[in-house]
Scaffold this active site. Structure first.
Site, PDB file in Angstrom:
ATOM      1  N   SER A  80      49.880  92.748 -24.638  1.00 14.80           N
ATOM      2  CA  SER A  80      49.285  91.419 -24.696  1.00 14.80           C
ATOM      3  C   SER A  80      48.110  91.400 -25.658  1.00 14.80           C
ATOM      4  O   SER A  80      47.401  92.405 -25.796  1.00 14.80           O
ATOM      5  CB  SER A  80      48.801  91.060 -23.289  1.00 14.80           C
ATOM      6  OG  SER A  80      47.944  89.953 -23.337  1.00 14.80           O
TER       7      SER A  80
ATOM      8  N   TYR B 268      43.896  93.188 -15.123  1.00 10.42           N
ATOM      9  CA  TYR B 268      45.194  93.002 -15.798  1.00 10.42           C
ATOM     10  C   TYR B 268      45.112  93.538 -17.226  1.00 10.42           C
ATOM     11  O   TYR B 268      45.949  94.334 -17.662  1.00 10.42           O
ATOM     12  CB  TYR B 268      45.589  91.518 -15.814  1.00 10.42           C
ATOM     13  CG  TYR B 268      46.741  91.239 -16.768  1.00 10.42           C
ATOM     14  CD1 TYR B 268      48.028  91.701 -16.485  1.00 10.42           C
ATOM     15  CD2 TYR B 268      46.532  90.556 -17.981  1.00 10.42           C
ATOM     16  CE1 TYR B 268      49.073  91.480 -17.377  1.00 10.42           C
ATOM     17  CE2 TYR B 268      47.577  90.333 -18.866  1.00 10.42           C
ATOM     18  CZ  TYR B 268      48.844  90.799 -18.556  1.00 10.42           C
ATOM     19  OH  TYR B 268      49.875  90.596 -19.439  1.00 10.42           O
TER      20      TYR B 268
ATOM     21  N   LYS C  64      47.016  96.847 -19.085  1.00 14.65           N
ATOM     22  CA  LYS C  64      47.862  96.820 -20.300  1.00 14.65           C
ATOM     23  C   LYS C  64      47.336  97.828 -21.309  1.00 14.65           C
ATOM     24  O   LYS C  64      48.120  98.534 -21.964  1.00 14.65           O
ATOM     25  CB  LYS C  64      47.867  95.405 -20.909  1.00 14.65           C
ATOM     26  CG  LYS C  64      48.723  94.423 -20.148  1.00 14.65           C
ATOM     27  CD  LYS C  64      50.203  94.737 -20.315  1.00 14.65           C
ATOM     28  CE  LYS C  64      51.076  93.949 -19.378  1.00 14.65           C
ATOM     29  NZ  LYS C  64      52.490  94.348 -19.370  1.00 14.65           N
TER      30      LYS C  64
HETATM   31  P1  NAD Z   1      57.222  87.318 -15.123  1.00 11.93           P
HETATM   32  O1  NAD Z   1      56.370  87.531 -13.923  1.00 11.93           O
HETATM   33  O2  NAD Z   1      57.973  86.048 -15.240  1.00 11.93           O
HETATM   34  O3  NAD Z   1      58.259  88.528 -15.270  1.00 11.93           O
HETATM   35  C1  NAD Z   1      57.968  89.829 -14.822  1.00 11.93           C
HETATM   36  C2  NAD Z   1      59.155  90.277 -14.006  1.00 11.93           C
HETATM   37  O4  NAD Z   1      58.909  91.620 -13.547  1.00 11.93           O
HETATM   38  C3  NAD Z   1      59.382  89.415 -12.761  1.00 11.93           C
HETATM   39  O5  NAD Z   1      60.750  89.063 -12.705  1.00 11.93           O
HETATM   40  C4  NAD Z   1      59.008  90.314 -11.590  1.00 11.93           C
HETATM   41  O6  NAD Z   1      59.787  90.046 -10.436  1.00 11.93           O
HETATM   42  C5  NAD Z   1      59.283  91.692 -12.174  1.00 11.93           C
HETATM   43  N1  NAD Z   1      58.483  92.785 -11.603  1.00 11.93           N
HETATM   44  C6  NAD Z   1      57.150  92.815 -11.401  1.00 11.93           C
HETATM   45  N2  NAD Z   1      56.776  94.010 -10.912  1.00 11.93           N
HETATM   46  C7  NAD Z   1      57.914  94.750 -10.815  1.00 11.93           C
HETATM   47  C8  NAD Z   1      58.183  96.063 -10.385  1.00 11.93           C
HETATM   48  N3  NAD Z   1      57.209  96.866  -9.932  1.00 11.93           N
HETATM   49  N4  NAD Z   1      59.468  96.521 -10.425  1.00 11.93           N
HETATM   50  C9  NAD Z   1      60.465  95.703 -10.862  1.00 11.93           C
HETATM   51  N5  NAD Z   1      60.267  94.451 -11.276  1.00 11.93           N
HETATM   52  C10 NAD Z   1      59.002  93.979 -11.258  1.00 11.93           C
HETATM   53  O7  NAD Z   1      56.277  87.544 -16.401  1.00 11.93           O
HETATM   54  P2  NAD Z   1      56.579  87.257 -17.935  1.00 11.93           P
HETATM   55  O8  NAD Z   1      55.712  86.138 -18.364  1.00 11.93           O
HETATM   56  O9  NAD Z   1      58.031  87.224 -18.197  1.00 11.93           O
HETATM   57  O10 NAD Z   1      55.931  88.572 -18.562  1.00 11.93           O
HETATM   58  C11 NAD Z   1      56.725  89.709 -18.884  1.00 11.93           C
HETATM   59  C12 NAD Z   1      55.797  90.790 -19.417  1.00 11.93           C
HETATM   60  O11 NAD Z   1      55.082  90.299 -20.547  1.00 11.93           O
HETATM   61  C13 NAD Z   1      54.748  91.261 -18.419  1.00 11.93           C
HETATM   62  O12 NAD Z   1      54.597  92.668 -18.543  1.00 11.93           O
HETATM   63  C14 NAD Z   1      53.488  90.551 -18.871  1.00 11.93           C
HETATM   64  O13 NAD Z   1      52.327  91.261 -18.533  1.00 11.93           O
HETATM   65  C15 NAD Z   1      53.698  90.505 -20.370  1.00 11.93           C
HETATM   66  N6  NAD Z   1      52.973  89.407 -21.018  1.00 11.93           N
HETATM   67  C16 NAD Z   1      53.185  88.117 -20.592  1.00 11.93           C
HETATM   68  C17 NAD Z   1      52.464  87.076 -21.179  1.00 11.93           C
HETATM   69  C18 NAD Z   1      52.640  85.654 -20.709  1.00 11.93           C
HETATM   70  O14 NAD Z   1      51.766  84.812 -21.009  1.00 11.93           O
HETATM   71  N7  NAD Z   1      53.715  85.298 -20.029  1.00 11.93           N
HETATM   72  C19 NAD Z   1      51.548  87.354 -22.225  1.00 11.93           C
HETATM   73  C20 NAD Z   1      51.378  88.673 -22.638  1.00 11.93           C
HETATM   74  C21 NAD Z   1      52.100  89.693 -22.023  1.00 11.93           C
END
Ligand code: NAD
Ligand code: UDP
Length: 348
Positions: free
Chosen positions: A126, A151, A155
């Site tokens: 991120s 958080y 990361k």
């Molecule tokens: P999201 O919460 O929609 O998806 C994450 C998925 O991981 C979910 O389906 C959840 O059920 C699953 N999960 C969580 N912990 C788990 C575990 N221990 N074992 C198995 N499954 C698990 O989030 P997203 O927005 O799709 O984000 C995906 C990734 O991108 C994350 O790592 C997040 O930190 C990163 N990210 C997201 C954003 C954003 O704004 N959405 C920005 C930067 C980085």
């Protein structure tokens, strides 16, 4: 048997769009997700759009035995690692859950991958790792900052773990992708972002105000030193972001070691610009109030995305109006997110 791509967190927001993009590109896909922040319905809809389903394993990335059995069951060529917790505010209340899922989970995954002889990994990082940027646009060579919450620190720790791993053993090929602000939804309106509870992020909040679920938007500060005083961010359409993962996977075939790439559109929009663009797309007005700044927010943050263009052959195809039209289509067709699944017959 064809080898597959494992997608951890593939039922989530970005993971589901990437699962669809991989299926459409002809890959075999295995999704591993514990459904802590998602539902199976997202994958049902991915299958509907792709015309075939990914394999689904319900489980946790912290479960070493499960990972071992997933890798033993079928040949996996590479892993896209999305699974993790992502709510900044919650991370201050539950730091151990964030370090367990985001840091220990990544460690467990890498251990199991190495044991199974799988060394190609794409990691969801991120722009939060840059902290308060001293200069915009932010290039990958900007020093990482000191994230202001657990958080962000989780990361950064995961990135450092991966750097050490790549240095220790040259079989590893790792793409660290630093996302800016993912928004929007698949243009079909079938898959999109489905936050649980009150959304933390700007566009889901605006969408829920527009659909009548929330009364008004609180604009967190109008006294930043930005053109209109509100915070500026680099919003990127989730379909563009998903495609960035395909390009990163291809890059791993060509280049050894660990690479870091920003995935952003390379330009910023203010909160007021986002409200106006959403109103234009939806034809609705979005009531708002000006509220105090949110702790930990930076004034402005947008990417220099040139490295991803040059090295991954990737750039964004969607404009702000696409982000807004697609976010609104998703929200209006699915006012309760995937919980509106019973209405699916009315959508397609
Ligand atoms: P999201 O919460 O929609 O998806 C994450 C998925 O991981 C979910 O389906 C959840 O059920 C699953 N999960 C969580 N912990 C788990 C575990 N221990 N074992 C198995 N499954 C698990 O989030 P997203 O927005 O799709 O984000 C995906 C990734 O991108 C994350 O790592 C997040 O930190 C990163 N990210 C997201 C954003 C954003 O704004 N959405 C920005 C930067 C980085
Ligand atoms: N924001 C806002 N009201 C909200 C949510 C967000 O004014 O209810 C602002 C926030 O201060 C920032 C921008 O919108 O300037 C994007 O915030 P978001 O939480 O979506 O992303 P991040 O701050 O993590 O980049």
């Amino acid at each position: 048997m064809n080898s597959s791509i494992l997608i951890t967190g593939g039922a989530g927001y970005i993971g589901s769009h990437t699962t669809l993009a991989l299926l459409q590109a002809g890959h075999e896909v295995v999704v591993l997700d514990n459904l802590s922040n998602s539902s199976r319905e997202s994958l049902t809809r991915v299958a509907q759009l792709a015309g075939r389903a990914p394999q689904f394993v319900e489980g946790d990335i912290c479960d070493a035995k499960l990972l071992q059995s997933v890798f033993a069951r079928q040949p996996i060529q590479a892993v896209l690692h999305f699974a993790g917790l992502k709510a900044v505010g919650e991370s201050a209340l539950k730091p151990l859950a964030y370090y367990r899922n985001n840091v220990s989970g990544t460690l467990q995954l890498c251990q199991a991958m190495g044991d199974a002889g799988i060394y190609h990994l794409v990691f969801s990082s991120s722009a939060t790792v840059y902290g308060e940027p001293s200069l915009v646009p932010i290039g990958e060579n900007c020093p990482v900052g000191i994230p202001t919450n657990p958080y962000g620190r989780s990361k950064l720790m995961a990135e450092e773990l991966l750097q050490d791993l790549a240095r220790s053993d040259n079989r590893w090929r790792i793409a660290v992708l630093r996302y800016f602000n993912p928004v929007g939804a698949h243009p079909s309106g079938l898959i999109g972002e489905d936050p649980r509870g009150i959304p933390n992020n700007l566009l889901p909040y605006i969408s829920q105000v527009a659909v009548g679920k929330l009364k008004e938007l609180a604009v967190f500060g109008d006294d930043y030193s930005t053109p209109d005083g509100t915070g500026v961010r680099d919003y990127i359409h989730v379909v563009d972001l998903a495609n960035g993962h395909l390009r990163a996977l291809e890059a791993l075939e060509r280049r050894p070691g660990l690479g870091v790439w920003n995935l952003g559109a390379g330009r910023g929009y203010s909160v007021f610009e986002m409200i106006r663009a959403f109103e234009k797309a939806s034809g609705l007005s979005v009531p708002y109030i000006i509220a105090p700044r949110r702790a930990g927010d930076v004034a402005e943050c947008w990417a220099d995305a040139a490295k991803a263009e040059k090295e991954l052959g990737w750039n964004v195809k969607h404009q702000l109006s696409d982000m807004m039209n697609d976010a609104w289509r998703w929200q209006s067709l699915n006012p309760d997110g995937y919980r509106s699944a019973n209405d699916l017959d009315n959508i397609v």
